[in-house]
Write an enzyme that holds these catalytic residues in place. Structure first.
Site, PDB file in Angstrom:
ATOM      1  N   ARG A 114     -74.003 -26.849 -32.421  1.00 49.59           N
ATOM      2  CA  ARG A 114     -72.989 -26.146 -31.616  1.00 49.59           C
ATOM      3  C   ARG A 114     -72.030 -25.362 -32.512  1.00 49.59           C
ATOM      4  O   ARG A 114     -71.607 -24.254 -32.178  1.00 49.59           O
ATOM      5  CB  ARG A 114     -72.212 -27.157 -30.761  1.00 49.59           C
ATOM      6  CG  ARG A 114     -73.011 -27.701 -29.588  1.00 49.59           C
ATOM      7  CD  ARG A 114     -72.349 -28.904 -28.963  1.00 49.59           C
ATOM      8  NE  ARG A 114     -71.045 -28.598 -28.377  1.00 49.59           N
ATOM      9  CZ  ARG A 114     -70.173 -29.524 -27.995  1.00 49.59           C
ATOM     10  NH1 ARG A 114     -70.459 -30.809 -28.139  1.00 49.59           N
ATOM     11  NH2 ARG A 114     -69.019 -29.169 -27.455  1.00 49.59           N
ATOM     12  N   LYS A 168     -59.289 -27.222 -27.281  1.00 47.32           N
ATOM     13  CA  LYS A 168     -58.896 -26.015 -26.539  1.00 47.32           C
ATOM     14  C   LYS A 168     -58.488 -26.323 -25.101  1.00 47.32           C
ATOM     15  O   LYS A 168     -57.484 -25.817 -24.614  1.00 47.32           O
ATOM     16  CB  LYS A 168     -60.031 -24.989 -26.538  1.00 47.32           C
ATOM     17  CG  LYS A 168     -60.291 -24.345 -27.889  1.00 47.32           C
ATOM     18  CD  LYS A 168     -61.232 -23.171 -27.787  1.00 47.32           C
ATOM     19  CE  LYS A 168     -62.600 -23.546 -27.291  1.00 47.32           C
ATOM     20  NZ  LYS A 168     -63.322 -24.478 -28.167  1.00 47.32           N
ATOM     21  N   ARG A 178     -66.654 -14.824 -25.257  1.00 46.39           N
ATOM     22  CA  ARG A 178     -67.418 -15.729 -26.122  1.00 46.39           C
ATOM     23  C   ARG A 178     -68.111 -14.978 -27.259  1.00 46.39           C
ATOM     24  O   ARG A 178     -68.612 -15.587 -28.197  1.00 46.39           O
ATOM     25  CB  ARG A 178     -68.451 -16.480 -25.276  1.00 46.39           C
ATOM     26  CG  ARG A 178     -69.063 -17.692 -25.942  1.00 46.39           C
ATOM     27  CD  ARG A 178     -69.992 -18.428 -25.008  1.00 46.39           C
ATOM     28  NE  ARG A 178     -69.265 -19.110 -23.950  1.00 46.39           N
ATOM     29  CZ  ARG A 178     -68.746 -20.320 -24.054  1.00 46.39           C
ATOM     30  NH1 ARG A 178     -68.860 -20.986 -25.185  1.00 46.39           N
ATOM     31  NH2 ARG A 178     -68.110 -20.870 -23.045  1.00 46.39           N
ATOM     32  N   ARG A 189     -72.940 -39.711 -25.731  1.00 42.51           N
ATOM     33  CA  ARG A 189     -73.748 -38.701 -25.047  1.00 42.51           C
ATOM     34  C   ARG A 189     -74.642 -37.989 -26.048  1.00 42.51           C
ATOM     35  O   ARG A 189     -74.269 -37.823 -27.218  1.00 42.51           O
ATOM     36  CB  ARG A 189     -72.854 -37.667 -24.347  1.00 42.51           C
ATOM     37  CG  ARG A 189     -72.001 -38.238 -23.246  1.00 42.51           C
ATOM     38  CD  ARG A 189     -71.287 -37.138 -22.479  1.00 42.51           C
ATOM     39  NE  ARG A 189     -70.699 -36.121 -23.364  1.00 42.51           N
ATOM     40  CZ  ARG A 189     -69.909 -35.150 -22.933  1.00 42.51           C
ATOM     41  NH1 ARG A 189     -69.604 -35.048 -21.659  1.00 42.51           N
ATOM     42  NH2 ARG A 189     -69.408 -34.261 -23.772  1.00 42.51           N
ATOM     43  N   ARG A 212     -66.907 -39.972 -30.098  1.00 41.42           N
ATOM     44  CA  ARG A 212     -66.595 -40.233 -28.684  1.00 41.42           C
ATOM     45  C   ARG A 212     -67.581 -41.226 -28.081  1.00 41.42           C
ATOM     46  O   ARG A 212     -68.778 -41.174 -28.330  1.00 41.42           O
ATOM     47  CB  ARG A 212     -66.645 -38.928 -27.878  1.00 41.42           C
ATOM     48  CG  ARG A 212     -65.408 -38.111 -27.980  1.00 41.42           C
ATOM     49  CD  ARG A 212     -65.312 -37.073 -26.878  1.00 41.42           C
ATOM     50  NE  ARG A 212     -66.421 -36.129 -26.834  1.00 41.42           N
ATOM     51  CZ  ARG A 212     -66.263 -34.811 -26.697  1.00 41.42           C
ATOM     52  NH1 ARG A 212     -65.052 -34.286 -26.612  1.00 41.42           N
ATOM     53  NH2 ARG A 212     -67.306 -34.015 -26.639  1.00 41.42           N
TER      54      ARG A 212
END
Length: 218
Positions: free
Chosen positions: A172, A13, A88, A161, A127
């Site tokens: 999430r 996004k 949201r 992370r 990542r």
């Protein structure tokens, strides 16, 4: 154009918002940027938001809504904006509708970036960030370093992370499905939702989005 951008974490996004805002000559209004700006400038809303964040609590909808309203009233947003991260949830979407109606305005489109859940997990969990410089970002599948675990730029250690772990990513996604995804149905009733695939190269997704938005505006 006045656009709301939605999509699960890992849909790209932020990247797409920047390209689309530039192509459409409208400001990219990101919730994250709003919070950072208000907190760093120590505005009343920023101080209020920080008081909740410091306690580890969610910032109430009314604070987020007030920040968004203030930003949308700036001169550069007079002829349009691209909202990223707001609304949201359905309560925020209803508040946005009320704000726009009060100004005799309306949204032109809600752009829904669609990505399969397994691809989201693959994108985020793969990542790796450099400990020396967090702007050095790699990916085990899409942008692998020449030497495993070592940054190509500065030879720093690459790490994953905590919030990029598969378990966290799936949590999430769960939050997205329960809180944010319902706004898609809310806006579908208004005929505003344009869904595109967010798979492929960045420029391909941008072209797809621009074409879909132009059809919606026609």
């Amino acid at each position: 154009m006045r656009i709301v951008l939605v999509g699960p974490p890992g849909a790209g996004k932020g990247t797409q918002a920047a390209f689309l805002a530039k192509n459409l000559s409208i400001p990219h209004i990101s919730t994250g940027d709003l919070f950072r700006a208000n907190i760093s400038q120590q505005t009343e809303l920023g101080k209020l938001a920080k008081s909740y964040m410091d306690k580890g609590e969610l910032v109430p909808d009314e604070v987020t809504i007030a920040m968004a309203k203030d930003r949308m009233e700036q001169p550069d947003a007079e002829h349009g904006f691209l909202l990223d991260g707001f609304p949201r949830n359905v309560s925020q979407a209803e508040a946005l509708d009320q704000m726009l109606q009060a100004e005799d305005m309306k949204l032109d489109a809600v752009l829904d970036l669609e990505v399969p859940e397994d691809e989201v997990v693959r994108r985020i969990a793969g990542r790796r960030i450099c400990r020396n410089d967090s702007s050095h970002v790699f990916h085990v599948a899409y942008k692998a370093p020449k030497k495993q675990g070592v940054c190509d730029v500065c030879a720093g250690e690459l790490y994953q992370r905590d919030d990029d772990s598969e378990e966290t990513v799936r949590k999430r996604l769960e939050v997205y499905h329960t809180q944010t995804e319902p706004i898609i149905d809310y806006y579908k009733v208004q005929g505003l939702v344009v869904t595109i695939s967010a798979l492929g190269k960045v420029e391909e997704v941008t072209a797809r989005a621009m074409e879909a938005l132009s059809r919606q505006a026609a």
